[in-house]
Design a protein around this motif. Structure first.
Motif, PDB file in Angstrom:
ATOM      1  N   SER A   1     -49.002  21.368  25.088  1.00  0.00           N
ATOM      2  CA  SER A   1     -48.506  20.189  24.158  1.00  0.00           C
ATOM      3  C   SER A   1     -48.398  19.146  25.366  1.00  0.00           C
ATOM      4  O   SER A   1     -47.849  19.493  26.331  1.00  0.00           O
TER       5      SER A   1
ATOM      6  N   GLN B   1     -39.841  14.811  22.039  1.00  0.00           N
ATOM      7  CA  GLN B   1     -40.689  15.424  20.935  1.00  0.00           C
ATOM      8  C   GLN B   1     -42.305  15.293  21.239  1.00  0.00           C
ATOM      9  O   GLN B   1     -42.843  14.633  21.951  1.00  0.00           O
ATOM     10  N   MET B   2     -42.932  16.544  21.015  1.00  0.00           N
ATOM     11  CA  MET B   2     -44.253  16.820  21.100  1.00  0.00           C
ATOM     12  C   MET B   2     -44.980  16.885  19.898  1.00  0.00           C
ATOM     13  O   MET B   2     -44.505  17.604  19.035  1.00  0.00           O
ATOM     14  N   GLU B   3     -46.365  16.702  20.050  1.00  0.00           N
ATOM     15  CA  GLU B   3     -46.936  17.074  18.676  1.00  0.00           C
ATOM     16  C   GLU B   3     -48.380  17.603  19.084  1.00  0.00           C
ATOM     17  O   GLU B   3     -49.078  16.975  20.191  1.00  0.00           O
ATOM     18  N   ARG B   4     -48.913  18.590  18.825  1.00  0.00           N
ATOM     19  CA  ARG B   4     -50.198  18.841  18.778  1.00  0.00           C
ATOM     20  C   ARG B   4     -50.904  18.906  17.346  1.00  0.00           C
ATOM     21  O   ARG B   4     -50.486  19.860  16.617  1.00  0.00           O
ATOM     22  N   ALA B   5     -52.020  18.333  17.420  1.00  0.00           N
ATOM     23  CA  ALA B   5     -52.560  18.150  16.018  1.00  0.00           C
ATOM     24  C   ALA B   5     -54.225  18.385  16.049  1.00  0.00           C
ATOM     25  O   ALA B   5     -54.633  17.974  16.938  1.00  0.00           O
TER      26      ALA B   5
END
Lengths: 217, 217
Positions: free
Chosen positions: B74, B211-215
């Motif tokens: 991430s 906050q983290m996001e992997r998409a």
DNA sequence: AAGTGGTCTAGACCACTAG
DNA sequence: TAGTGGTCTAGACCACTTT
């Protein structure tokens, strides 16, 4: 050492020595290719890692500039709890606390131990419609954390890091010293917009931290 | 949409649908190039982002496999405090609290406000040998945080995230509700192994999260 | 409008490593 | 030791975006 690595090294030297100061434009890719006597593709390979790390900024038509170091990216990898513990040379332990099914959701509460001391409390919800095989899984020996990784992949994962005062379960199971807060990792995963699982991982603040490093030398 | 994007889309589809299940080998780059009717370089471009995101694992001679989702990356970007605050549509405020020089180190304590409420307490140490111009900098209007970004770059940055009970300064300046812990960001930067600056950023736990996001869709 | 980085090709050879 | 991914070349054309 490959050509692009040598070039990257020389470019970082120019940036760090401020021969190319912050905010300045650097030569075009064609010019750099001519200077180093390589193909443009090789220059692009050398530049790309510097761009990824936030050292350089590229814009079409405007060229490449030395980036202001404000928005550097740090890559964070949160691995399996068991591996986190064992990597540090500690003994890993696991204990299942609660396990129930309600409204198509399997809810599991379990504890991960480091050298027999509470390290992480896992409060997990699994969608049985998203992951049907989770209904029959046995979590008495293997944690949901670990079991899920053997399953299907996910296409989206959202992670939130927070500090918090302990909730009732934290106080009950984490053996927290007085006034000790918890470090929370909240994570939710989806597969093509179908919700799969949500987890709340709580850790005694004094025995948990997340570390990141970005280096370029 | 470019060719490599279409290919990446199709590859993620095969992974998500488990046509290529976790742990399985996928076709060689040459085979994929033939299948999609593109050059091998284009296949490599499509694969590279999937490898970076942790969807695929490559090994020489062994080929490319669908990775177990355990060690996904991430990416975390911690930007300027002022931008963090203003991005959310809030008003940013700044207050200098202490400023001293001792043993070649400038030490600054200051407060960043969001809508007039304490948001981040910055406790900063700057090496005057590493950054000589810091001796004369005026931190009454601009925070060290912001000032430093206009300066020379760094080659190494170490960041640690922690939860903690508030220390004396936190209690004094952050107006913490009872029993509220703080979220700590500790960061240290170096330029070619020369120490430049260290900072302790503390935030009221209830008003701060990362906050983290992997998409990949 | 023009110049920059972005994509893509069709080759070649290299280096690592699993079998 | 053979086959895979890794590096590299020398071109071409495209697309975005600043001037």
């Amino acid at each position: 050492m490959h050509k692009y690595e040598k070039i990257r090294l020389e470019l970082t030297r120019r940036i760090n020595s401020q021969a190319w100061p912050v905010g300045a434009s650097i030569p075009h890719e064609d010019e750099l290719a001519a200077e180093f006597g390589v193909a443009r593709g090789t220059i692009r390979q050398a530049l790309s890692s510097l761009v990824d790390a936030g050292y350089l900024e590229k814009k079409r038509r405007a060229g490449t500039r030395v980036a202001y170091p404000k928005d550097h990216a740090s890559t964070l990898r949160i691995s399996l709890v068991r591996e986190q513990v064992e990597q540090g040379g500690h003994t890993y332990g696991y204990r299942l606390l609660k396990d129930s099914i309600e409204d198509g959701i399997r809810r599991v509460l379990c504890l991960h131990l480091r050298d027999d001391a509470p390290y992480q409390l896992e409060d997990r919800e699994i969608s049985l419609s998203g992951i049907p095989s989770a209904a029959a899984a046995d979590f008495s020996q293997i944690s949901p954390n670990e079991w899920l990784l053997q399953q299907q992949p996910y296409s989206r994962v959202q992670t939130t890091l927070q500090a918090s005062a302990p909730n009732r379960n934290d106080r009950k199971h984490l053996e927290l010293p007085r006034d000790e807060p918890v470090f929370l990792v909240l994570r939710e995963t989806f597969l093509e917009e179908v919700w799969l699982t949500r987890v709340r991982l709580s850790h005694p603040a004094s025995s948990y931290s997340v570390q990141m490093e970005r280096a370029f030398d």
